[in-house]
Motif scaffolding. Structure first.
Motif, mmCIF file in Angstrom:
data_model
loop_
_atom_site.group_PDB
_atom_site.id
_atom_site.type_symbol
_atom_site.label_atom_id
_atom_site.label_comp_id
_atom_site.label_asym_id
_atom_site.label_seq_id
_atom_site.Cartn_x
_atom_site.Cartn_y
_atom_site.Cartn_z
ATOM 1 N N VAL A 1 0.739 -1.195 0.194
ATOM 2 C CA VAL A 1 -0.251 -0.071 -0.079
ATOM 3 C C VAL A 1 0.710 1.326 0.090
ATOM 4 C CG1 VAL A 1 -1.561 1.437 1.311
ATOM 5 C CG2 VAL A 1 -1.870 -1.402 1.275
ATOM 6 N N LEU A 2 0.408 2.130 -0.998
ATOM 7 C CA LEU A 2 0.969 3.583 -0.887
ATOM 8 C C LEU A 2 -0.032 4.422 -0.361
ATOM 9 C CD1 LEU A 2 3.180 5.929 -1.607
ATOM 10 C CD2 LEU A 2 1.886 5.835 -3.950
ATOM 11 N N THR B 1 -4.130 1.414 9.888
ATOM 12 C CA THR B 1 -5.099 0.273 9.735
ATOM 13 C C THR B 1 -4.606 -0.880 8.572
ATOM 14 O OG1 THR B 1 -6.912 2.113 9.745
ATOM 15 C CG2 THR B 1 -7.451 -0.380 9.133
ATOM 16 N N ALA B 2 -3.820 -0.180 7.696
ATOM 17 C CA ALA B 2 -3.473 -1.153 6.615
ATOM 18 C C ALA B 2 -2.043 -2.082 7.176
ATOM 19 C CB ALA B 2 -3.086 -0.554 5.139
ATOM 20 N N ALA B 3 -1.379 -1.321 7.724
ATOM 21 C CA ALA B 3 -0.148 -2.027 8.621
ATOM 22 C C ALA B 3 -0.627 -3.148 9.539
ATOM 23 C CB ALA B 3 0.717 -1.043 9.023
ATOM 24 N N ARG B 4 -1.667 -2.731 10.386
ATOM 25 C CA ARG B 4 -2.337 -3.526 11.101
ATOM 26 C C ARG B 4 -2.809 -4.778 10.641
ATOM 27 N NH1 ARG B 4 -5.269 0.469 15.455
ATOM 28 N NH2 ARG B 4 -3.103 0.994 16.749
ATOM 29 N N ALA C 1 -10.305 2.803 4.086
ATOM 30 C CA ALA C 1 -9.434 2.813 3.077
ATOM 31 C C ALA C 1 -8.368 1.613 3.417
ATOM 32 C CB ALA C 1 -8.926 4.213 2.734
ATOM 33 N N GLY C 2 -7.904 1.968 4.594
ATOM 34 C CA GLY C 2 -6.736 1.150 4.849
ATOM 35 C C GLY C 2 -7.077 -0.528 5.010
ATOM 36 N N ALA D 1 -5.496 -2.887 2.343
ATOM 37 C CA ALA D 1 -4.751 -4.167 2.695
ATOM 38 C C ALA D 1 -5.052 -5.320 2.093
ATOM 39 C CB ALA D 1 -4.896 -4.010 4.250
ATOM 40 N N LYS D 2 -6.488 -5.546 1.923
ATOM 41 C CA LYS D 2 -7.053 -6.772 1.326
ATOM 42 C C LYS D 2 -6.478 -6.834 -0.054
ATOM 43 C CE LYS D 2 -11.604 -6.545 3.308
ATOM 44 N NZ LYS D 2 -12.716 -5.968 3.007
#
Ligand SMILES: Cc1cc2nc3c(=O)[nH]c(=O)nc-3n(C[C@H](O)[C@H](O)[C@H](O)COP(=O)(O)OP(=O)(O)OC[C@H]3O[C@@H](n4cnc5c(N)ncnc54)[C@H](O)[C@@H]3O)c2cc1C
Ligand code: SF4
Ligand code: SF4
Lengths: 465, 367
Positions: A10-11, A25-28, A455-456, A460-461
């Protein structure tokens, strides 16, 4: 050394609250995340750096919010300020999700002020960050670093290469050097374009040169314009922005919240031609706070002057720049570079129109004028007790409403009506979906947190596949 | 109010006028709520606010206007400078305020000179051999340094310190608010100020800690300060109990390890060592942004002096039955003497002025 050759999950474009809520959220969720922030580290965090609270639904009192604030009331408040120019489904989704926004931020290390010390009588609807937005931004960055998120400062995303609704890569300027970042999903959280005077001039002409940019000078809208040019669907009115009455002596950018003047309801406001142009006492200050920026933007040279006297001095917050002070209205006019005879006349006419009433500084009272072409409906007291004070006003722009269209999963919509394959947006860059006009205090941070988290999650999905 | 104002005072007024319109930091400490009670800031007001500030740095790291923002708000640094200026201004006797310039040098020099003086005095007054032979049994210490000399020097220097600081306190109280200073002091505010002092509530940042090192929150500085403060108090209590034993019970030192004075002194010394060493460490590694560099010398010197006093005290305990006791005792007492002498002209006065600032703050709240 940053690995520009690698493919990231993710950027995240931008470095304010919306961006970091998304990145965390994406990193988690297990994605590898890189954040590109245009500002240097000391100025990171965009407009979020200047905020102080967020508006959250809550069915019962919490440690940071008093009483309760439910969906219908929240929705009514939004409906009132937007005059119906909002996407009801998205707005209600955002309102419902706002219940969990303070908890999410708290998990990211953000500290809230206990509810009792809330100011501006907002402690029921808005949760205040202890220390304000910069403390919030610091906490989010600390959390992001702990999660191993790569953060690039001084990094401007200049172009996102989009093919058939799919982002391939981003061209960035990294500390002045051109680089490419490849990612499986992109989240655009780069804010509005309010600091881009050229762009504002397209709608406002020369007046734009006199607009003070309250927040970050990095809100140049480059990513927004680039995305709109690459087939992303536009939303919101480009001429609309949120603006308040600022001190005319404030810096042209980054002056932050302390530059706003809240003396308007306790003054009369005239323009350079010494004419009143709007009912200063229309409603309680927080509700009508936002209209005065636009009103002043429409005056000659984008200037106005709040005239008041010693009776009112303690009804409003002290200003950073001291007001002009004089023993007579005529003297005050000279100091403000206004026609003295005319200002004396305007004040005299106003004084004569003031009706007897009981003054209440923090609620709608019955002090009003009668017989004036432009009435003052509340808090109208005679201006007759020297010393007299004058605050010069200019429009201070908070953010613009033009944005990219998203769906309820924060996915960017393409002009052909199809959702993008891997591009998401959160924060001011998409706030126009919900805020067609007007503004609700604390809603900017709510939109950023709520859509940032969605969005995160969604990005991430894609990233993990 | 004084006629001419210092640059720091003018700068603090500029900053407070911005803070008073901003108020984002109202939840951090007592300074900001006290600020909002005012619209204009006299020199006395600014001195009061500066002494109310505990230098937790919360408002610096949270400030949207901190450097490199053109507004350049740096409340902790500016307030630290004003505090130092107020120590100098209200020092007694008046000319002694100069002692706050190059305070680090002064404190180190005083420490060096008094240790030398005590060593020389002991050698001159006693048979030098006593300094090197093991002394045991009742009154061992007084065979090295005669009782009259020990008590005489201690009470003279400590008495002077107390008097000078008391005079400073009165001058400060009058100078920071001519009107409010005359108001009777009542029990409620005194109790509240005492709680503030004993718990260091204002170093808690509202419960989650302060910005000890950077923008992350920690309680380290508060705990270290507590260790130092209570360690100091325990050492003081140890001396008082010892004196009580001597005069009223006829029990002469050295006392047994498990006796009250030795226990108080030991644990007090340990806490004082940990506290001062820890605070020295925090000062070295903290983000230099909100720090007034000019004042660091005096602060380092005072912490180092306290550390040396407590560590020599502990060493003295460890070796009191050996031949090294004499020299160690002389060094330890020399350091204590230096501490008392410089106390009214060192960082130590911050306790007095901050205590008074907290009292005034409590009074204002009770209005
Ligand atoms: C003075 C002031 C006070 C406010 N107070 C409140 C309040 O109390 N409560 C509230 O809810 N809202 C408040 N707002 C509005 C609020 O700031 C915004 O709604 C919110 O911060 C939006 O968050 P964001 O992350 O979308 O944008 P921002 O926080 O502005 O972040 C945008 C980020 O994108 C970066 N960026 C821009 N272009 C690029 C590029 N090309 N490449 C890389 N990075 C880029 C910027 O550097 C910045 O970090 C206030 C605004 C101002 C100006
Ligand atoms: S220190 Fe900065 S953020 Fe805090 S109140 Fe003052 S100006 Fe505002
Ligand atoms: S440094 Fe800490 S104690 Fe001092 S004014 Fe700022 S927040 Fe208050």
């Amino acid at each position: 050394m940053v690995e520009f050759t690698r493919l990231w999950d993710v950027l995240v474009v931008g470095g304010g609250n919306a961006a970091l809520s998304a990145a965390i959220t994406a990193a988690r969720a297990g994605a590898s995340v890189i954040v590109a922030e245009h500002a240097p580290k000391a100025m990171r965090g965009g407009n979020s750096r200047h905020t102080r609270n967020l508006r959250a639904l809550h069915p019962k009192p919490t440690d940071v919010l008093t009483e309760s604030y439910l969906e219908e009331e929240y929705w009514d408040d939004l409906l009132r300020v937007t005059g119906g120019r909002t996407d009801e489904a998205l707005a209600r989704m955002c309102i419902r999700a706002s219940e969990h926004a303070p908890g999410f931020l708290r998990d990211c290390g953000v500290v809230f002020q206990p509810s009792l010390s809330g100011t501006l009588s907002l402690s029921r609807t808005n949760a205040f960050f202890l220390g304000g937005g910069k403390a919030l931004v610091n906490a989010l960055y600390r959390t992001a670093e702990k999660l191993g998120i790569t953060i690039l400062y001084d990094t401007e995303v200049q172009h996102i290469a989009i093919e058939e609704g799919f982002a391939r890569e981003a061209i960035v300027s990294w500390r002045g050097f051109p680089q490419r970042i490849r990612a499986k999903a992109v989240i655009a959280s780069a804010g509005g374009f309010q600091a881009n005077r050229e762009w504002l001039r397209e709608y406002w002409g020369d007046a734009a040169d006199n607009f003070q940019i309250r927040g970050t000078p990095y809100a140049q809208g480059r990513v927004l314009r680039d995305m709109l040019a690459s087939g992303v669907q536009e939303v919101g009115d480009p001429t609309q922005f949120h603006a308040v009455a600022n001190d005319a002596r404030a810096p042209m950018a980054d002056g932050g919240l302390a530059m706003r003047l809240d003396c308007v309801p306790f003054s009369i406001v005239v323009n350079k031609d010494v004419e009143r142009f709007y009912d200063e006492g229309e409603d309680v200050w927080p509700k009508r706070y936002a209209i005065w920026g636009r009103l002043i933007a429409q005056q000659r040279d984008q200037r106005a002057f709040a005239i008041t006297d010693s009776q009112a001095l303690h009804n409003y917050l002290p200003s950073v720049f001291p007001p002009m002070k004089a023993d007579s209205i005529a003297q005050l006019a000279v100091m403000l570079d206004l026609d003295p005879a005319k200002l004396e006349r305007v004040v005299a006419e106003y004084n004569a129109a003031v009706q007897p009433g009981t003054f209440h500084g923090n609620k709608l009272d019955d002090c009003r004028t009668e017989g004036l072409a432009i009435p003052k409906s509340h808090w109208a007291r005679r201006i007759d007790t020297p010393p007299f004070y004058g605050h010069p006003l200019a429009p201070g722009i908070t953010f613009t409403f033009l944005g990219v269209k998203v769906n309820d999963r924060a996915r960017v919509m393409m002009a052909d009506g199809k959702p993008s394959g891997n591009i998401f947006a959160s924060g001011e860059i998409m706030a126009g979906n919900i805020l067609g006009q007007g503004y609700l205090a604390g809603f900017g941070m709510t939109i950023g947190t709520v859509f940032g988290r969605i969005a995160g999650e969604e990005a991430a999905k894609i990233g993990r596949n | 109010m004084t006629g001419t104002e210092s640059e720091a005072t003018i700068e603090a007024r500029r900053q407070m006028e911005i803070c008073n319109a901003c108020r984002y930091c109202e939840g951090y400490c007592a300074v900001f709520p006290a600020m909002t009670l005012r619209r204009e800031f006299t020199t006395g007001d600014l001195t009061h606010l500066a002494n109310l500030c505990h230098s937790c740095k919360g408002c610096y790291h949270a400030c949207q206007y901190a450097p490199p923002h053109p507004f350049g708000i740096n409340v902790p640094e500016t307030f630290a400078t004003i505090r130092a200026e107020s120590y100098a201004e209200y020092a007694w006797p008046q000319g002694m305020g100069r002692a706050f310039e190059r305070n680090g040098t002064l404190v180190s020099l005083a420490a060096f000179l008094s240790v030398t003086l005590v060593l020389l005095l002991t050698m001159a007054l006693q048979d030098p051999a006593i300094l090197y032979t093991a002394q045991t049994g009742t009154g061992a210490f007084f065979r090295v340094i005669p009782y009259w000399l020990m008590v005489g020097m201690a009470s003279l220097s400590f008495g002077y310190a107390l008097f000078a600081m008391g005079m400073g306190a009165v001058r400060y109280w009058r100078g920071t608010a001519p009107g409010a200073g005359q108001k009777p002091i009542t029990a409620g505010p005194v109790a509240e100020a005492a709680v503030d002092i004993l718990t260091l509530r204002n170093l808690g940042g509202g419960g989650h800690g302060c910005n000890d090192l950077d923008d992350s929150f920690a309680q380290a500085r508060r705990h270290l300060h507590h260790a130092m403060f209570y360690g100091f108090m325990m050492c003081f209590a140890a001396t008082s109990v010892g004196a009580f034993y001597h005069h009223f019970m006829g029990w002469k030192s050295p006392h047994a390890f498990l006796s009250l004075p030795v226990q108080l002194g030991t644990w007090g010394g340990v806490l004082l060592c940990i506290g001062t060493a820890g605070l020295l460490w925090v000062k070295t590694v903290t983000d230099p942004g909100p720090v007034a560099k000019r004042l660091l010398g005096g602060e380092y010197a005072m912490l180092a002096l306290l550390f040396l006093i407590s560590s020599t005290g502990l060493l003295l305990l460890a070796i009191r039955h050996t031949g090294a006791m004499g020299v160690m005792l002389a060094i330890h007492l020399g350091l204590v003497l230096a501490f008392f002498l410089v106390m009214p002209y060192s960082k130590m006065v911050h306790g007095v002025y901050r205590g008074l600032a907290l009292l005034r703050n409590a009074q204002e709240k009770h209005k």
